[in-house]
Design a protein around this motif. Sequence first.
Motif, mmCIF file in Angstrom:
data_model
loop_
_atom_site.group_PDB
_atom_site.id
_atom_site.type_symbol
_atom_site.label_atom_id
_atom_site.label_comp_id
_atom_site.label_asym_id
_atom_site.label_seq_id
_atom_site.Cartn_x
_atom_site.Cartn_y
_atom_site.Cartn_z
ATOM 1 N N PHE A 56 4.367 -23.075 72.654
ATOM 2 C CA PHE A 56 5.482 -23.526 73.300
ATOM 3 C C PHE A 56 5.167 -24.672 74.164
ATOM 4 O O PHE A 56 4.264 -24.801 75.066
ATOM 5 N N GLU A 57 5.998 -25.816 74.377
ATOM 6 C CA GLU A 57 5.955 -26.716 75.305
ATOM 7 C C GLU A 57 7.006 -26.791 76.303
ATOM 8 O O GLU A 57 8.193 -26.920 75.995
ATOM 9 N N ALA A 58 6.589 -26.836 77.569
ATOM 10 C CA ALA A 58 7.539 -27.113 78.685
ATOM 11 C C ALA A 58 7.855 -28.446 79.032
ATOM 12 O O ALA A 58 6.932 -29.026 79.370
ATOM 13 N N GLY A 59 8.956 -28.994 78.577
ATOM 14 C CA GLY A 59 9.214 -30.457 79.045
ATOM 15 C C GLY A 59 8.616 -31.255 77.919
ATOM 16 O O GLY A 59 7.749 -32.197 78.141
ATOM 17 N N PHE A 81 15.078 -30.532 79.802
ATOM 18 C CA PHE A 81 16.504 -30.472 80.597
ATOM 19 C C PHE A 81 17.338 -31.380 80.010
ATOM 20 O O PHE A 81 18.502 -31.374 80.216
ATOM 21 N N SER A 82 16.699 -32.493 79.229
ATOM 22 C CA SER A 82 17.637 -33.645 79.146
ATOM 23 C C SER A 82 18.061 -33.410 77.630
ATOM 24 O O SER A 82 17.482 -33.300 76.641
ATOM 25 N N PRO A 83 19.480 -33.492 77.406
ATOM 26 C CA PRO A 83 20.060 -33.133 76.045
ATOM 27 C C PRO A 83 19.832 -34.393 75.124
ATOM 28 O O PRO A 83 19.795 -34.437 73.998
ATOM 29 N N ARG A 88 16.936 -37.128 70.441
ATOM 30 C CA ARG A 88 15.906 -38.040 69.804
ATOM 31 C C ARG A 88 15.017 -37.350 69.372
ATOM 32 O O ARG A 88 14.413 -37.807 68.453
ATOM 33 N N ALA A 89 14.367 -36.312 69.910
ATOM 34 C CA ALA A 89 13.471 -35.395 69.434
ATOM 35 C C ALA A 89 13.903 -34.602 67.940
ATOM 36 O O ALA A 89 13.015 -34.843 66.931
ATOM 37 N N LEU A 108 13.989 -26.200 69.430
ATOM 38 C CA LEU A 108 14.398 -27.224 70.635
ATOM 39 C C LEU A 108 15.482 -26.523 71.363
ATOM 40 O O LEU A 108 16.424 -26.147 70.995
ATOM 41 N N ILE A 109 14.816 -26.161 72.948
ATOM 42 C CA ILE A 109 15.887 -25.458 73.924
ATOM 43 C C ILE A 109 16.027 -26.472 74.835
ATOM 44 O O ILE A 109 15.394 -26.937 75.562
#
Length: 263
Positions: A56-59, A81-83, A88-89, A108-109
């Motif tokens: 899990f990656e935060a940010g 936090f950025s939709p 783009r991810a 992706l969350i």
Amino acid sequence: MANDNVAEQWREALKDEGYEHRAISDGDCAKLEKFSRVWRRILRQTGLRPVVLKVFEAGCGGGKHIVPFAFHGAACAGLDFSPEVLERAKLYIEEVKKTCRKHFDVELIHDNFLKYKPLRPGTYDIVFHAGVIEHFFDDEERLIFLKNMFNLTKSGGYAVSIVPSGMHPLREKMKNLKLGGYEIPEIDYTPFLMREEFAKCGGKDIKVLPHNIFGYLIIDNSTGLKKFIQKLFFYFFQLLPVSLLPYNFAVRHAGTLIGIARK
């Protein structure tokens, strides 16, 4: 990314571009077959094998760190936090899958990590961030961030914090000239502060690894012969095993600090 003020700053900074790493050729696929130096070092320290991991990656930004894990077979989730950057991810993940002919998925969350309530706490082998926590000036918010990382980590798993070193000789110059690439303020992390925060959040077997020795030289704004000499100096030290250097020297001249703590 986390508190509303910092999160909004990041969203604005990454609205149009940032942290994108697109796969456009077979050569890019070959690069994904090998983890970066920082992750090879972390995996050696933890003894974990990527193919069987839950990560899990935060940010997560555009996926630079999380996609290689998924590429190697790990079950992965990334939060940001950025939709805009998450969209783009998604594109980056699809390009990697198509170009490299690999089948994998990354969950992706879109959420604020300080307020994130996971459906599956305590299930990940590695929970990490790369260059996020240092932007929180409030001590309690950083502890909340780390506690949330440990909440997601399974017993015996690892929380990993990758931050710019706050101790090297060009630190103030980098911050004043905004040489790090973004204009969002940062605190100055030291090994002592990293250990202290991990310990307050219940971390065990805490290690703080100095990494990218003299890395600050290659993003200095020097030119000409001085810049050439700086690059030679940097590349020479990348050939030396960090373990051969005195710890205090390595910490003083590290571009990056890697904190690793077991739950």
